[in-house]
Enzyme design. Structure first.
Site, short mmCIF file in Angstrom:
data_model
loop_
_atom_site.label_atom_id
_atom_site.label_comp_id
_atom_site.label_asym_id
_atom_site.label_seq_id
_atom_site.Cartn_x
_atom_site.Cartn_y
_atom_site.Cartn_z
N THR A 117 15.58 -3.11 -29.10
CA THR A 117 16.45 -2.98 -30.26
C THR A 117 17.89 -3.31 -29.88
OG1 THR A 117 15.02 -1.30 -31.19
CG2 THR A 117 17.29 -1.34 -32.00
N CYS A 146 32.82 1.99 1.51
CA CYS A 146 32.33 3.02 2.43
C CYS A 146 31.20 3.78 1.76
CB CYS A 146 33.44 3.97 2.83
SG CYS A 146 34.34 4.66 1.45
#
Ligand code: PLP
Length: 404
Positions: A242, A328
């Protein structure tokens, strides 16, 4: 001025007020399913989707039928690459891409390798660009797809898309470009620029998150895709599910605003970046621009501050939202794969920060940010024995390092 200052426009952008206002009625009053054919709620939703499709097509010079709505660029990338792979895999299994692509492209390529596709990863030049010649050299008899991004999201470098597209045309190979950072920011014309598929995302162009589109060329050549999402056959069978009507309305409006304001937005972002970089270069030495200084996205400034660690620098900023060149996320601090591919060296990769400026950025934001950066870099360099040695005229390249 409210803090923190947002300078991360390549990660995402705020929704433009004009976009939000256009979207709102589609959450409340006009909440129909665009696939409902039996009543006015459906018709209104469908009409809104048609309008958005036209706005998007206009921005990139495509036709409405060539626009396939998705949940964003990541999904559009998966559909383009896997969809082509599945459709044309019997013709050949070779795909060409680049080491500096977004993870959405690289990880899709990795997945396809497991399915038996062979991927050539081109190395970009030191500015992060891929040349049409390197693409030409990599094309083989069994190449079915070239996937090269329009503009890089970390360093902003703009690739020679028109030239790469011309090579692909000549060789009869489909060309997909991840244009998430380019659409709405710099001119994109699917006809003049020789692309067969491009993708883009609402939240990178002052629209909402969770909506995007894939442009799929319908003639010369007609691109065929195998759907990666099966279901009700929405989007001419290419992407079932949809439609996100408010999101699509927002993406459409964002594209209309971008088309109307393109020159103005580009000039604005360019001016802010120039102002920022001038302040930085006037006050600090050993600062390097990552990316192609003269061929970058207007609002992107990726800088390396030698002898300073990017992560420490960010921690030294008060009220600045920026991204560093080392993700990181894993246990090891890996420098960005883009900077690595560009061969800038680990030291400079670890000291890089990306500053992104955009429509809502002001000169006051830039001045505040530049002051913060200059203060923080000076402070960290005072503590850096390396920087001290350089100041004393010692050539660091002559020193044998241990255990680095
Ligand atoms: C943001 C981005 C993506 C991912 O887009 P989403 O819509 O967030 O999935 C892909 N490629 C590039 C170059 C991007 O900047």
């Amino acid at each position: 001025m409210t803090n923190p200052i947002y300078l991360d426009y390549q990660a995402t952008t705020p929704v433009d007020k004009r976009v939000l206002d256009t979207m709102l009625p589609y959450f409340t009053d006009a909440y129909g399913n665009a696939a409902s054919r039996n009543h006015a709620f459906g018709w209104v939703a469908e009409e809104a989707v048609d309008t958005a499709r036209a706005q998007i097509a206009s921005l990139i010079n495509a036709s409405e039928k060539e626009v396939v709505f998705t949940s964003g660029s990541t999904e559009a990338i998966n559909l383009a690459m896997k969809g082509v792979g599945e459709m044309y895999g019997s013709k050949g299994k070779h795909i060409i891409t680049c080491l500096a692509e977004h993870k959405a492209v690289l990880d899709t390529a990795k997945h396809m390798e497991k399915l038996g596709f062979e991927i050539t990863y081109l190395q970009p030049d030191k500015n992060g660009a891929v040349s049409a010649e390197s693409v030409r050299d990599a094309i083989r008899e069994d190449t079915i797809l070239v996937a090269i991004m329009w503009a890089n999201n970390e360093v902003g470098t703009i690739n020679p898309i028109r030239e790469i597209g011309a090579v692909c045309r000549e060789k009869g190979v489909l060309f997909f470009s991840d244009s998430t950072q380019a659409v709405g920011k710099i001119p994109v014309d699917v006809e003049a620029d020789n692309v067969d598929m491009i993708c883009f995302s609402g939240h990178k162009v002052y629209g909402p998150k969770g909506v995007g589109a894939l442009y799929v060329r319908r003639r010369k050549p007609r691109v065929r895709l195998v759907a990666q999402m099966d279901g009700g056959g929405h989007e001419r069978g290419m992407r079932s599910g949809t439609l996100n009507v408010p999101g699509i309305v927002g993406l459409g409006k964002a594209c209309a605003v971008a088309e109307a304001d393109l020159e103005k937005d580009m000039a604005h972002s360019n001016a802010l970046r120039e102002r920022f970089e001038k302040k930085i270069f006037d006050s600090l030495d050993y600062v390097f621009i990552n990316g192609d200084e003269h061929n970058r996205l207007p609002g992107c400034s990726n800088l390396s501050f030698a002898y300073v660690e990017g992560e420490s620098l960010i921690m030294g900023f008060k009220d600045l939202a920026v991204s560093s060149g080392s993700a990181c996320t894993s246990a090891s601090l890996e420098p960005s794969h883009v900077l690595q591919a560009m061969d800038v060296g680990d030291e400079l990769a670890h000291s890089s920060i990306r500053f992104g400026f955009g429509r809502m950025t002001t000169e006051a934001h830039v001045d505040f940010a530049a002051d913060q950066v200059i203060t923080a870099v000076k402070k960290l360099r005072e503590l850096s024995p390396l920087y001290e040695m350089v100041q004393e005229g010692i050539d660091l390249s002559t020193i044998a390092w241990t255990g680095h």
